[in-house]
Scaffold this motif. Structure first.
Motif, PDB file in Angstrom:
ATOM      1  N   PRO A  29       0.838  -1.214   0.000  1.00 26.62           N
ATOM      2  CA  PRO A  29       0.000   0.000   0.000  1.00 26.62           C
ATOM      3  C   PRO A  29       0.873   1.264   0.000  1.00 26.62           C
ATOM      4  CG  PRO A  29       0.037  -0.994   2.169  1.00 26.62           C
ATOM      5  CD  PRO A  29       0.828  -1.904   1.294  1.00 26.62           C
ATOM      6  N   VAL A  30       0.373   2.294  -0.682  1.00 27.65           N
ATOM      7  CA  VAL A  30       1.038   3.612  -0.643  1.00 27.65           C
ATOM      8  C   VAL A  30       0.126   4.531   0.164  1.00 27.65           C
ATOM      9  CG1 VAL A  30       1.953   5.531  -1.973  1.00 27.65           C
ATOM     10  CG2 VAL A  30       2.014   3.210  -2.937  1.00 27.65           C
ATOM     11  N   PHE A  31       0.692   5.020   1.279  1.00 30.89           N
ATOM     12  CA  PHE A  31      -0.136   5.876   2.139  1.00 30.89           C
ATOM     13  C   PHE A  31       0.069   7.334   1.771  1.00 30.89           C
ATOM     14  CE2 PHE A  31       0.684   2.011   4.541  1.00 30.89           C
ATOM     15  CZ  PHE A  31      -0.599   1.640   4.901  1.00 30.89           C
ATOM     16  N   SER A  32      -1.030   8.128   1.820  1.00 29.20           N
ATOM     17  CA  SER A  32      -0.901   9.583   1.632  1.00 29.20           C
ATOM     18  C   SER A  32      -0.360  10.185   2.923  1.00 29.20           C
ATOM     19  CB  SER A  32      -2.263  10.174   1.274  1.00 29.20           C
ATOM     20  OG  SER A  32      -3.177   9.891   2.317  1.00 29.20           O
ATOM     21  N   ASP A  33       0.096  11.421   2.868  1.00 32.90           N
ATOM     22  CA  ASP A  33       0.695  12.049   4.047  1.00 32.90           C
ATOM     23  C   ASP A  33      -0.275  12.086   5.213  1.00 32.90           C
ATOM     24  OD1 ASP A  33       2.951  12.348   2.645  1.00 32.90           O
ATOM     25  OD2 ASP A  33       2.552  14.439   2.034  1.00 32.90           O
ATOM     26  N   ASP A  34      -1.533  12.259   4.910  1.00 38.44           N
ATOM     27  CA  ASP A  34      -2.505  12.370   6.025  1.00 38.44           C
ATOM     28  C   ASP A  34      -3.130  11.023   6.383  1.00 38.44           C
ATOM     29  OD1 ASP A  34      -3.501  12.377   3.533  1.00 38.44           O
ATOM     30  OD2 ASP A  34      -5.141  13.794   3.902  1.00 38.44           O
ATOM     31  N   GLY A  35      -2.664   9.921   5.835  1.00 36.56           N
ATOM     32  CA  GLY A  35      -3.138   8.632   6.366  1.00 36.56           C
ATOM     33  C   GLY A  35      -3.691   7.655   5.370  1.00 36.56           C
ATOM     34  N   PRO A  36      -4.808   7.917   4.721  1.00 34.96           N
ATOM     35  CA  PRO A  36      -5.482   6.869   3.948  1.00 34.96           C
ATOM     36  C   PRO A  36      -4.643   6.367   2.765  1.00 34.96           C
ATOM     37  CG  PRO A  36      -6.492   9.005   3.525  1.00 34.96           C
ATOM     38  CD  PRO A  36      -5.499   9.235   4.615  1.00 34.96           C
ATOM     39  N   VAL A  37      -4.978   5.148   2.328  1.00 34.53           N
ATOM     40  CA  VAL A  37      -4.258   4.508   1.230  1.00 34.53           C
ATOM     41  C   VAL A  37      -4.619   5.242  -0.061  1.00 34.53           C
ATOM     42  CG1 VAL A  37      -4.018   2.382  -0.100  1.00 34.53           C
ATOM     43  CG2 VAL A  37      -4.277   2.278   2.387  1.00 34.53           C
ATOM     44  N   MET A  38      -3.576   5.628  -0.831  1.00 37.29           N
ATOM     45  CA  MET A  38      -3.870   6.328  -2.078  1.00 37.29           C
ATOM     46  C   MET A  38      -3.531   5.488  -3.299  1.00 37.29           C
ATOM     47  SD  MET A  38      -0.801   9.076  -1.592  1.00 37.29           S
ATOM     48  CE  MET A  38      -0.615   9.717  -3.227  1.00 37.29           C
ATOM     49  N   GLY A  39      -3.051   4.297  -3.072  1.00 37.38           N
ATOM     50  CA  GLY A  39      -2.734   3.435  -4.208  1.00 37.38           C
ATOM     51  C   GLY A  39      -1.839   2.292  -3.752  1.00 37.38           C
ATOM     52  N   ALA A  40      -1.257   1.601  -4.744  1.00 38.73           N
ATOM     53  CA  ALA A  40      -0.408   0.452  -4.395  1.00 38.73           C
ATOM     54  C   ALA A  40       0.704   0.278  -5.414  1.00 38.73           C
ATOM     55  CB  ALA A  40      -1.243  -0.820  -4.336  1.00 38.73           C
ATOM     56  N   VAL A  41       1.827  -0.295  -4.917  1.00 34.64           N
ATOM     57  CA  VAL A  41       2.906  -0.680  -5.827  1.00 34.64           C
ATOM     58  C   VAL A  41       2.886  -2.213  -5.906  1.00 34.64           C
ATOM     59  CG1 VAL A  41       5.401  -0.793  -6.158  1.00 34.64           C
ATOM     60  CG2 VAL A  41       4.333   1.301  -5.273  1.00 34.64           C
ATOM     61  N   ILE A  42       2.849  -2.725  -7.114  1.00 37.21           N
ATOM     62  CA  ILE A  42       2.789  -4.192  -7.271  1.00 37.21           C
ATOM     63  C   ILE A  42       4.069  -4.665  -7.960  1.00 37.21           C
ATOM     64  CG2 ILE A  42       1.551  -6.126  -8.298  1.00 37.21           C
ATOM     65  CD1 ILE A  42      -0.959  -4.360  -8.198  1.00 37.21           C
ATOM     66  N   VAL A  43       4.803  -5.550  -7.273  1.00 40.40           N
ATOM     67  CA  VAL A  43       6.007  -6.123  -7.876  1.00 40.40           C
ATOM     68  C   VAL A  43       5.648  -7.515  -8.391  1.00 40.40           C
ATOM     69  CG1 VAL A  43       8.372  -6.922  -7.473  1.00 40.40           C
ATOM     70  CG2 VAL A  43       7.545  -4.809  -6.401  1.00 40.40           C
ATOM     71  N   VAL A  44       5.890  -7.761  -9.667  1.00 42.49           N
ATOM     72  CA  VAL A  44       5.565  -9.063 -10.262  1.00 42.49           C
ATOM     73  C   VAL A  44       6.877  -9.869 -10.384  1.00 42.49           C
ATOM     74  CG1 VAL A  44       4.561 -10.252 -12.232  1.00 42.49           C
ATOM     75  CG2 VAL A  44       3.734  -7.965 -11.587  1.00 42.49           C
ATOM     76  N   VAL A  45       6.880 -11.061  -9.779  1.00 40.93           N
ATOM     77  CA  VAL A  45       8.095 -11.880  -9.750  1.00 40.93           C
ATOM     78  C   VAL A  45       7.950 -13.040 -10.727  1.00 40.93           C
ATOM     79  CG1 VAL A  45       9.665 -13.195  -8.288  1.00 40.93           C
ATOM     80  CG2 VAL A  45       8.294 -11.328  -7.308  1.00 40.93           C
ATOM     81  N   ASN A  46       9.007 -13.248 -11.501  1.00 45.09           N
ATOM     82  CA  ASN A  46       9.014 -14.383 -12.432  1.00 45.09           C
ATOM     83  C   ASN A  46       9.445 -15.641 -11.657  1.00 45.09           C
ATOM     84  OD1 ASN A  46       9.351 -16.202 -14.415  1.00 45.09           O
ATOM     85  ND2 ASN A  46      10.820 -14.984 -15.619  1.00 45.09           N
ATOM     86  N   VAL A  47       8.493 -16.532 -11.447  1.00 50.83           N
ATOM     87  CA  VAL A  47       8.792 -17.723 -10.647  1.00 50.83           C
ATOM     88  C   VAL A  47       9.845 -18.594 -11.337  1.00 50.83           C
ATOM     89  CG1 VAL A  47       7.821 -19.844  -9.697  1.00 50.83           C
ATOM     90  CG2 VAL A  47       6.565 -17.700  -9.495  1.00 50.83           C
ATOM     91  N   ASP A  48       9.788 -18.667 -12.652  1.00 56.39           N
ATOM     92  CA  ASP A  48      10.776 -19.442 -13.402  1.00 56.39           C
ATOM     93  C   ASP A  48      12.203 -19.036 -13.049  1.00 56.39           C
ATOM     94  OD1 ASP A  48       9.875 -21.459 -14.902  1.00 56.39           O
ATOM     95  OD2 ASP A  48       9.299 -20.212 -16.636  1.00 56.39           O
ATOM     96  N   ALA A  49      12.405 -17.697 -12.972  1.00 56.49           N
ATOM     97  CA  ALA A  49      13.748 -17.193 -12.694  1.00 56.49           C
ATOM     98  C   ALA A  49      14.194 -17.578 -11.279  1.00 56.49           C
ATOM     99  CB  ALA A  49      13.781 -15.689 -12.850  1.00 56.49           C
TER     100      ALA A  49
END
Ligand code: ADP
Length: 575
Positions: free
Chosen positions: A155-175
């Motif tokens: 989760p990405v939090f805004s300065d005043d608290g609530p969640v303003m979005g998300a960063v999603i890291v996609v992992v290649n399981v094969d690797a």
């Protein structure tokens, strides 16, 4: 006999069963301990593989968390795109991530490292979790990348608290997998549906064992054609270990010990399959060795007992044969004794008739004299003659009594015998012959009686044999014919010796052999009839008394025979 055979067959069968049971037991114990070791090793291998996977994935999780705090990400979510695409691409390249996405609170994809498609993530479980302010975690076969992927949504939090979005890291399981593909042991990681999603054996991927009930709240889902059944059969032992027998897999052991390790951090379960074939081989070897050792011991034992048994049987047969032979010999010996006696009787008969004839003649002349004196009225002289007659009659009676006793088969056992008495009886029998042949007999009877252990008649027979042999040897000799008889106590035993002044023994070693004789049958048949049995019989008789007889040549000439006998026991002697 049949029973003994049956018994042996039964014993052998029982032994074989016991060996089988024992080696099975040894094999079982060996197998169990081998499984113990296998399990220990497998557990540490599985823990290592799991650590490696969680560690590897953990890097991407941290990456997501770090990026979520990045000001450029915050700016992007705030509607101010300040080169986010470049940042995401660079980061993805450096960390080996398959993709990195920035998603708004509404689920709209604002930017991505791959720079592709703007899809919506709203409703996806990982995104919803991030939107709730927690770390979202998910795995799936991603249509967009055409691969197995692991997603971390921070989760990405805004300065005043609530969640303003998300960063999603996609992992290649094969690797992630690539580093340990093919390593031992077989390891795979299953999700809540029991599907093998990550593995070091690629053929195990997407295999699922049949599950009674998939969890209701499962968040993952697979297209129906992706999953494959994992055909296994489980045997669970008493220690809770389960051994799977696995069908139709080339690179997975056919029978394997199954271990599992829950990994809540990545919401998976690590599982390992350890080949039990080496453990089985080891157990078989141990069982085989135990059986071989037991069988070898058994065979040795069997051979030993067989040998002992045959020996015992041979022994029994031998003893029976010896007994039979002894009985025969005893019979032959007693026959010989009797034969010897008869021969001695024959020898003596001439002397005896002379012995009895002489007193008879004397009695006749004494009787005639007495008659004449009575007629003349000289009763005192007549009485004297009658007294002589009575004495002669008594003497004849004694001789006859001795003969009768001698001729009789002796059945008595061992008693105490007066040796002097026996010698006197023999001398009485041989007196006539001695007188006729001019043989001087020297015999100093000891003052106190010497008693020995033996049989009276048999002892007389021995002495008679020695005396007549001495007379035979000296017969016709024109110088002093003398027989010296001596009886004395020596070292608690009694020694009787008979010495003559004859020519001595020709072959002292052979005189006790049966039928050894140097005597010829004489034409007049008196005495010298040489059966060669006398001394051998005497030998047996003396031995039966527990004594010993020896013959040798005296240094001053002539033969000496010595008979050693046991003295009568002190108590009986006193009595
Ligand atoms: P036999 O008197 O029938 O010959 P024995 O066994 O009594 O049988 O004696 C065996 C032999 O031992 C005699 O033939 C004789 O050669 C020898 N022998 C025994 N006693 C004497 C002795 N006193 N002097 C010399 N030879 C003897």
């Amino acid at each position: 006999m049949l029973n003994a055979l049956k018994l042996r067959v039964l014993a052998v069968a029982a032994f074989l069963v016991a060996v089988a049971v024992l080696s099975l037991g040894v094999g079982w114990v060996g197998y169990m301990s081998a499984l113990d070791q296998l399990e220990q090793r497998g557990r540490s291998d599985l823990a290592l593989a799991s650590d490696r996977l969680t560690g590897e994935l953990g890097r991407y999780r941290e990456l997501a968390v770090l990026l979520a705090d990045h000001p450029v990400v915050g700016d992007t979510l705030g509607g101010n795109d300040a080169g986010i695409a470049g940042l995401l691409r660079e980061t993805a390249d450096k960390t080996g991530s398959l993709d990195i996405l920035v998603v708004s609170a509404a689920g709209r994809e604002l930017a991505s490292a791959s720079g592709e498609g703007a899809e919506t993530h709203a409703g996806a479980p990982y995104f919803e979790r991030a939107n709730d302010g927690a770390m979202g975690l998910y795995h799936l076969v991603h249509d967009r990348y055409g691969q197995r992927t692991f997603l971390f949504a921070a989760p990405v939090f805004s300065d005043d608290g609530p969640v303003m979005g998300a960063v999603i890291v996609v992992v290649n399981v094969d690797a992630v997998e690539a580093v340990w593909r093919g390593a031992r042991p077989t390891v795979f990681f299953t999700d809540e549906l029991g599907v093998a999603f990550i593995s070091n054996r690629s053929e195990l991927l997407f295999m699922a064992r049949e599950q009674a009930q998939p969890p209701r709240n499962a968040t993952v889902d697979y297209a129906a054609d992706v999953l494959r059944p994992f055909m296994t059969h489980t045997i669970t032992d008493r220690r809770g270990r389960s051994v799977w027998s696995i069908e139709g897999q080339r690179y997975v052991p056919r029978e394997a010990l199954h271990l599992s390790l829950p990994l809540p951090v990545i919401q998976m379960t690590g599982e390992a399959l350890l080949d039990v074939a080496p453990a089985q081989t080891l157990a078989r070897l141990q069982a085989g060795a135990a059986a071989a050792i037991c069988l070898a011991f058994g065979a040795m034992l069997f051979l030993a007992t067989e040998r002992r048994r045959t020996l015992a049987e041979a022994n029994i047969r031998l003893e029976a044969a010896v007994e039979a032979r002894t009985a025969e010999l005893t019979k032959a010996q007693s026959d010989l004794v009797q034969a010897g006696k008869l021969s001695a009787l024959g020898q003596m008969s001439a002397g005896i008739s002379h012995e009895l004839n002489q007193p008879l003649m004397a009695i006749r002349s004494y009787a005639e004299n007495a008659e004449a004196f009575l007629e003349r009225g000289k009763t005192d002289i007549a009485a004297q003659n009658l007294g002589r007659i009575a004495e002669l009659a008594r003497r004849m009676g004694r001789i006859i009594r001795n003969l009768r006793a001698f001729a009789k088969q002796e059945s008595e056992g061992m008693t105490d015998v007066d040796l002097g008495g026996a010698i006197n009886a023999v001398l009485e029998i041989t007196q006539a012959r001695a007188k006729a042949s001019d043989v001087e007999i020297v015999w100093d009877e000891p003052a106190s009686a010497i008693t020995v252990r033996g049989g009276e008649v048999r002892l007389q027979q021995v002495v008679l044999n020695l005396v007549t042999n001495a007379m035979d040897a000296m017969e016709g000799q024109n110088f002093a014919q003398r027989i010296e008889i001596d009886a004395k106590r020596v070292d608690g035993r009694v020694e009787l010796s008979v010495r003559d002044t004859g020519p001595g023994l020709d072959e002292p070693d052979r005189i006790f052999d049966p039928f050894y004789s140097t005597k010829q049958v004489t034409s007049d048949g008196t005495g010298q009839d040489g059966m060669g049995l006398g001394l051998s019989i005497s030998y047996g008789l003396v031995q039966s008394f527990g004594g010993m007889i020896r013959g040798r040549n005296h240094p001053l000439g002539g033969a000496v025979f010595t008979v050693t006998l046991d003295a009568a026991t002190a108590r009986e002697a006193a009595a």
